[in-house]
Design a protein around this motif. Sequence first.
Motif, PDB file in Angstrom:
ATOM      1  N   SER A 181      41.834  15.480  70.517  1.00  0.00           N
ATOM      2  CA  SER A 181      40.815  16.481  70.782  1.00  0.00           C
ATOM      3  C   SER A 181      40.621  17.409  69.584  1.00  0.00           C
ATOM      4  CB  SER A 181      41.201  17.322  72.010  1.00  0.00           C
ATOM      5  OG  SER A 181      40.369  18.461  72.132  1.00  0.00           O
ATOM      6  N   ARG A 182      39.430  17.388  68.986  1.00  0.00           N
ATOM      7  CA  ARG A 182      39.164  18.244  67.826  1.00  0.00           C
ATOM      8  C   ARG A 182      39.128  19.720  68.235  1.00  0.00           C
ATOM      9  NH1 ARG A 182      37.147  15.703  63.121  1.00  0.00           N
ATOM     10  NH2 ARG A 182      35.929  17.532  62.561  1.00  0.00           N
ATOM     11  N   LYS A 183      38.668  20.009  69.443  1.00  0.00           N
ATOM     12  CA  LYS A 183      38.620  21.403  69.894  1.00  0.00           C
ATOM     13  C   LYS A 183      40.030  21.974  70.000  1.00  0.00           C
ATOM     14  CE  LYS A 183      35.491  22.685  72.775  1.00  0.00           C
ATOM     15  NZ  LYS A 183      34.656  22.921  73.992  1.00  0.00           N
ATOM     16  N   LEU A 184      40.945  21.205  70.576  1.00  0.00           N
ATOM     17  CA  LEU A 184      42.330  21.658  70.684  1.00  0.00           C
ATOM     18  C   LEU A 184      42.965  21.749  69.296  1.00  0.00           C
ATOM     19  CD1 LEU A 184      44.590  22.500  72.565  1.00  0.00           C
ATOM     20  CD2 LEU A 184      45.238  20.089  72.814  1.00  0.00           C
ATOM     21  N   GLN A 185      42.646  20.810  68.433  1.00  0.00           N
ATOM     22  CA  GLN A 185      43.142  20.859  67.050  1.00  0.00           C
ATOM     23  C   GLN A 185      42.710  22.160  66.379  1.00  0.00           C
ATOM     24  OE1 GLN A 185      41.823  17.408  64.851  1.00  0.00           O
ATOM     25  NE2 GLN A 185      42.501  15.995  66.443  1.00  0.00           N
ATOM     26  N   ASP A 186      41.446  22.539  66.564  1.00  0.00           N
ATOM     27  CA  ASP A 186      40.920  23.742  65.932  1.00  0.00           C
ATOM     28  C   ASP A 186      41.610  25.003  66.462  1.00  0.00           C
ATOM     29  OD1 ASP A 186      39.202  22.319  64.347  1.00  0.00           O
ATOM     30  OD2 ASP A 186      37.439  22.632  65.607  1.00  0.00           O
ATOM     31  N   ILE A 187      41.822  25.059  67.753  1.00  0.00           N
ATOM     32  CA  ILE A 187      42.432  26.250  68.368  1.00  0.00           C
ATOM     33  C   ILE A 187      43.873  26.430  67.887  1.00  0.00           C
ATOM     34  CG2 ILE A 187      43.203  27.291  70.535  1.00  0.00           C
ATOM     35  CD1 ILE A 187      40.772  25.923  71.870  1.00  0.00           C
ATOM     36  N   ILE A 188      44.662  25.367  67.986  1.00  0.00           N
ATOM     37  CA  ILE A 188      46.069  25.456  67.584  1.00  0.00           C
ATOM     38  C   ILE A 188      46.188  25.586  66.070  1.00  0.00           C
ATOM     39  CG2 ILE A 188      48.338  24.357  67.706  1.00  0.00           C
ATOM     40  CD1 ILE A 188      47.175  25.228  70.407  1.00  0.00           C
ATOM     41  N   GLY A 189      45.361  24.840  65.344  1.00  0.00           N
ATOM     42  CA  GLY A 189      45.380  24.927  63.886  1.00  0.00           C
ATOM     43  C   GLY A 189      44.992  26.303  63.385  1.00  0.00           C
ATOM     44  N   PHE A 190      44.125  27.003  64.109  1.00  0.00           N
ATOM     45  CA  PHE A 190      43.731  28.370  63.760  1.00  0.00           C
ATOM     46  C   PHE A 190      44.959  29.277  63.680  1.00  0.00           C
ATOM     47  CE2 PHE A 190      42.655  32.677  65.096  1.00  0.00           C
ATOM     48  CZ  PHE A 190      41.569  32.996  64.299  1.00  0.00           C
ATOM     49  N   PHE A 191      45.833  29.165  64.682  1.00  0.00           N
ATOM     50  CA  PHE A 191      47.034  30.003  64.706  1.00  0.00           C
ATOM     51  C   PHE A 191      48.132  29.451  63.796  1.00  0.00           C
ATOM     52  CE2 PHE A 191      44.897  31.021  68.718  1.00  0.00           C
ATOM     53  CZ  PHE A 191      44.878  32.404  68.643  1.00  0.00           C
ATOM     54  N   GLY A 192      48.198  28.128  63.676  1.00  0.00           N
ATOM     55  CA  GLY A 192      49.214  27.526  62.822  1.00  0.00           C
ATOM     56  C   GLY A 192      49.041  27.869  61.354  1.00  0.00           C
ATOM     57  N   PHE A 193      47.770  27.943  60.920  1.00  0.00           N
ATOM     58  CA  PHE A 193      47.472  28.269  59.520  1.00  0.00           C
ATOM     59  C   PHE A 193      47.183  29.756  59.303  1.00  0.00           C
ATOM     60  CE2 PHE A 193      46.263  23.708  58.386  1.00  0.00           C
ATOM     61  CZ  PHE A 193      47.283  23.579  57.447  1.00  0.00           C
ATOM     62  N   MET A 194      47.251  30.554  60.362  1.00  0.00           N
ATOM     63  CA  MET A 194      46.920  31.971  60.243  1.00  0.00           C
ATOM     64  C   MET A 194      47.758  32.716  59.209  1.00  0.00           C
ATOM     65  SD  MET A 194      46.805  34.957  63.144  1.00  0.00           S
ATOM     66  CE  MET A 194      45.601  34.107  64.160  1.00  0.00           C
ATOM     67  N   PRO A 195      49.080  32.493  59.124  1.00  0.00           N
ATOM     68  CA  PRO A 195      49.867  33.219  58.116  1.00  0.00           C
ATOM     69  C   PRO A 195      49.446  32.920  56.678  1.00  0.00           C
ATOM     70  CG  PRO A 195      51.297  32.313  59.820  1.00  0.00           C
ATOM     71  CD  PRO A 195      49.949  31.713  60.020  1.00  0.00           C
ATOM     72  N   PHE A 196      48.736  31.795  56.478  1.00  0.00           N
ATOM     73  CA  PHE A 196      48.226  31.451  55.150  1.00  0.00           C
ATOM     74  C   PHE A 196      46.751  31.829  54.992  1.00  0.00           C
ATOM     75  CE2 PHE A 196      51.824  28.527  55.484  1.00  0.00           C
ATOM     76  CZ  PHE A 196      52.364  28.559  54.206  1.00  0.00           C
ATOM     77  N   PHE A 197      46.107  32.265  56.093  1.00  0.00           N
ATOM     78  CA  PHE A 197      44.669  32.559  56.101  1.00  0.00           C
ATOM     79  C   PHE A 197      43.855  31.334  55.682  1.00  0.00           C
ATOM     80  CE2 PHE A 197      46.482  36.839  54.851  1.00  0.00           C
ATOM     81  CZ  PHE A 197      46.462  37.360  56.136  1.00  0.00           C
ATOM     82  N   ILE A 198      44.080  30.208  56.366  1.00  0.00           N
ATOM     83  CA  ILE A 198      43.328  28.986  56.086  1.00  0.00           C
ATOM     84  C   ILE A 198      42.573  28.567  57.345  1.00  0.00           C
ATOM     85  CG2 ILE A 198      43.429  26.579  55.359  1.00  0.00           C
ATOM     86  CD1 ILE A 198      46.028  27.176  53.927  1.00  0.00           C
ATOM     87  N   SER A 199      41.269  28.563  57.258  1.00  0.00           N
ATOM     88  CA  SER A 199      40.439  28.106  58.364  1.00  0.00           C
ATOM     89  C   SER A 199      40.713  26.626  58.630  1.00  0.00           C
ATOM     90  CB  SER A 199      38.961  28.291  57.993  1.00  0.00           C
ATOM     91  OG  SER A 199      38.137  27.327  58.609  1.00  0.00           O
ATOM     92  N   PRO A 200      40.922  26.239  59.896  1.00  0.00           N
ATOM     93  CA  PRO A 200      41.147  24.809  60.186  1.00  0.00           C
ATOM     94  C   PRO A 200      39.951  23.941  59.808  1.00  0.00           C
ATOM     95  CG  PRO A 200      40.869  26.081  62.209  1.00  0.00           C
ATOM     96  CD  PRO A 200      41.033  27.065  61.102  1.00  0.00           C
ATOM     97  N   THR A 201      38.732  24.484  59.922  1.00  0.00           N
ATOM     98  CA  THR A 201      37.546  23.727  59.528  1.00  0.00           C
ATOM     99  C   THR A 201      37.526  23.511  58.013  1.00  0.00           C
ATOM    100  OG1 THR A 201      36.270  24.596  61.386  1.00  0.00           O
ATOM    101  CG2 THR A 201      35.014  23.712  59.525  1.00  0.00           C
ATOM    102  N   PHE A 202      37.897  24.555  57.275  1.00  0.00           N
ATOM    103  CA  PHE A 202      37.973  24.425  55.818  1.00  0.00           C
ATOM    104  C   PHE A 202      39.056  23.427  55.434  1.00  0.00           C
ATOM    105  CE2 PHE A 202      39.865  25.585  51.732  1.00  0.00           C
ATOM    106  CZ  PHE A 202      38.755  25.527  50.910  1.00  0.00           C
ATOM    107  N   TRP A 203      40.224  23.513  56.079  1.00  0.00           N
ATOM    108  CA  TRP A 203      41.332  22.621  55.752  1.00  0.00           C
ATOM    109  C   TRP A 203      40.953  21.172  55.994  1.00  0.00           C
ATOM    110  CZ3 TRP A 203      45.890  22.690  53.323  1.00  0.00           C
ATOM    111  CH2 TRP A 203      46.732  21.589  53.504  1.00  0.00           C
TER     112      TRP A 203
END
Length: 359
Positions: free
Chosen positions: A108-130
């Motif tokens: 699920s890309r939607k679930l990937q985006d939600i969890i990835g948003f918080f997973g990459f938050m300490p680095f300030f990396i948008s999951p869409t950009f990544w």
Amino acid sequence: MLETLETTDTNAPETTVTTTPDPDALQPLSFYVQHFRKKLPASVFEPVPSRFAFMVGFLAVAVASLTLISMPTTPWYFKALLGFVAGSCFGGTAFFSHELLHGSVVRSRKLQDIIGFFGFMPFFISPTFWRFWHNHLHHGNTQAIIADPDAFPTMRIYKHSKFSQNIFPWTPGSGHLRSYFYFFFWFSFHSFFSQVYLRSRNAQFERMNHRKVTIEFVGQIVIWSTFLYWLGPQNLIWTFVIPLMVQNYVATSYTATNHNLSPLTKINDPLVNSLTVTSPSWIEALHLNFGYHVEHHICPTVNPKHAKTIHNLLKEDFPEKYRHMKKSTALVKLYKTARIYKNSKTLIHPNTGETYPTI
């Protein structure tokens, strides 16, 4: 393996010509994909939702560490230790988000985006950009000059790029003292600079959803800044500076060794343009097998849980071509070689002119 070619001519006796295939001959990525799809069971290509346990564990330990730091009774030396623990966990959430956004945990890309948003938050990396930067540009053009945003420049580009000239003293092998700080800031700096400045000036990013990237990027900054303020501005060195340095080291020590010793390639051959680095088994477990990078570039949607299975097959099937070494050895090599390319297989120090072969 030796190949024997027999040729017969009416005016000459029968001759036998023996040739040895070049182990460094480039093969397209599709060659390895087809090879391993025949070798690996179908179950290996399925997502592994159980990997969410790592994300939960990393975040739980990190939040607990930062909360203890905020307590006024916690001594400074314990805060420093807790900051190190939090940074190590944030490195882990980045590794998890990396495999998540490749689709190897859930589809699920939607679930990937939600969890990835918080997973990459300490680095300030948008999951869409990544997903666009890493999955599309980097994986699709690995070590192709200009096309791969992670590849270091050639001497020709270096001479015309003020940015490359300013960054070079910070890079491993430059001979400058400041290069030893490279691992502690580069991953965050590179991604932040790319999202703030580069993506609006580079045609490579035209097809990316810029609006979504901006919303995610700004959202991460607002949420994380609010959380750090709640922990107390007086604790910023323990809750932000130390964790940021540690998480950058954890990530960059892999990304640098995985590619920056390798040749530039016009054909995307992961056995040539990538390097697998190994560590003690407990470190590999904590870092989710991220060092098995040749394996990952061959099968990016296969969860790193199976990386060692592919690793063993690579050693059996491509013993002369497959590049792997201890991570500690690769780190030493980084500082013994410069990061500018004279040509595809030769590195050069732009100030001294000294050259070094790639691996």
